[in-house]
Design a protein around this motif. Structure first.
Motif, PDB file in Angstrom:
ATOM      1  N   ILE A 253       0.940  -1.085   0.114  1.00  0.00           N
ATOM      2  CA  ILE A 253       0.177   0.116   0.032  1.00  0.00           C
ATOM      3  C   ILE A 253       0.848   1.126  -0.130  1.00  0.00           C
ATOM      4  CG2 ILE A 253      -0.085   0.008   2.485  1.00  0.00           C
ATOM      5  CD1 ILE A 253      -2.992   1.172   2.165  1.00  0.00           C
ATOM      6  N   GLU A 254       0.516   2.285  -0.739  1.00  0.00           N
ATOM      7  CA  GLU A 254       1.330   3.457  -0.768  1.00  0.00           C
ATOM      8  C   GLU A 254       0.530   4.497  -0.040  1.00  0.00           C
ATOM      9  OE1 GLU A 254       1.865   4.237  -4.700  1.00  0.00           O
ATOM     10  OE2 GLU A 254       3.795   2.915  -4.948  1.00  0.00           O
ATOM     11  N   PHE A 255       1.561   5.455   0.375  1.00  0.00           N
ATOM     12  CA  PHE A 255       0.807   6.760   0.974  1.00  0.00           C
ATOM     13  C   PHE A 255       1.669   7.813   0.658  1.00  0.00           C
ATOM     14  CE2 PHE A 255      -0.715   3.769   4.275  1.00  0.00           C
ATOM     15  CZ  PHE A 255      -1.896   4.462   4.953  1.00  0.00           C
ATOM     16  N   GLU A 256       1.134   9.104   0.256  1.00  0.00           N
ATOM     17  CA  GLU A 256       1.745   9.929  -0.177  1.00  0.00           C
ATOM     18  C   GLU A 256       1.262  11.375   0.741  1.00  0.00           C
ATOM     19  OE1 GLU A 256       0.459  11.248  -4.088  1.00  0.00           O
ATOM     20  OE2 GLU A 256       1.184   9.531  -5.074  1.00  0.00           O
ATOM     21  N   CYS A 257       2.176  12.430   0.562  1.00  0.00           N
ATOM     22  CA  CYS A 257       2.013  13.750   1.222  1.00  0.00           C
ATOM     23  C   CYS A 257       2.730  14.659   0.355  1.00  0.00           C
ATOM     24  CB  CYS A 257       2.470  13.798   2.648  1.00  0.00           C
ATOM     25  SG  CYS A 257       4.334  13.461   2.944  1.00  0.00           S
ATOM     26  N   LYS A 258       2.361  15.909   0.539  1.00  0.00           N
ATOM     27  CA  LYS A 258       3.064  17.018  -0.027  1.00  0.00           C
ATOM     28  C   LYS A 258       3.935  17.822   0.955  1.00  0.00           C
ATOM     29  CE  LYS A 258       0.336  18.108  -3.945  1.00  0.00           C
ATOM     30  NZ  LYS A 258       1.328  18.107  -5.113  1.00  0.00           N
ATOM     31  N   THR A 259       4.903  18.285   0.510  1.00  0.00           N
ATOM     32  CA  THR A 259       6.036  19.133   1.167  1.00  0.00           C
ATOM     33  C   THR A 259       6.454  20.072   0.351  1.00  0.00           C
ATOM     34  OG1 THR A 259       7.700  19.191   2.696  1.00  0.00           O
ATOM     35  CG2 THR A 259       7.826  17.869   1.090  1.00  0.00           C
TER      36      THR A 259
END
Length: 161
Positions: free
Chosen positions: A117-123
């Motif tokens: 499973i993949e998780f993403e976030c923005k920075t």
């Protein structure tokens, strides 16, 4: 979180092993449903400013699941459910909340597929060092004088400083 909820006897979570020793420690947990967490990759938006560079980055983390059972209170599906609950909306330093971006199976070796499973976030990456640039072409501005031939009007001979 697994220790806090007394789930460590059923599940094992660790960073993706990088050394033989870490791999052996990970493999020693074979009786538990396991997940290895790794940084997968990043995508970068192009900056649009002409002064300080600010560049948005989407960071992706992938969790690989391994275990003997798929179902039940100590199976991979339960481990995945816990990870979704623990990580969805979690904020890493200097980033937006994590969100799920993908799920699937990846083949590591012929015949060996691992669910993930993949998780993403923005920075945001922001320039912190000032760079010295060459001066403006033509030097500093000193005056505006209207002198071209053929130009008429009341400002022909005026100079602005």
């Amino acid at each position: 979180k697994f220790d806090e909820l007394n789930l460590s006897d059923k599940f094992f979570v660790a960073a993706m092993p990088e050394t033989d020793s870490q791999y052996r420690d990970f493999e020693a947990q074979i009786d538990k449903a396991r997940v290895a967490v790794e940084y997968a990759d990043s995508d970068f938006d192009k900056p649009s400013a002409i002064d300080v560079v600010r560049q948005s980055e989407t960071v992706r983390y992938r969790m690989f699941f391994d275990g003997r059972l798929m179902r039940g209170e100590s199976g991979l599906f339960t481990l995945e459910d816990y990870l979704r609950k623990f990580l969805l909306g979690y904020r890493l330093p200097d980033s937006d909340p994590l969100y799920i971006s993908g799920k699937g199976k990846m083949q590591f070796t012929p015949g060996v597929w691992m669910p993930f499973i993949e998780f993403e976030c923005k920075t945001m990456n922001v320039q912190t060092i000032e760079h010295d640039f060459d001066g403006i072409i033509g030097g500093d501005f000193t005056s505006l004088q209207n002198t071209p031939e053929g130009f008429t009007g009341e400002m022909n001979s005026q100079e602005f400083v």
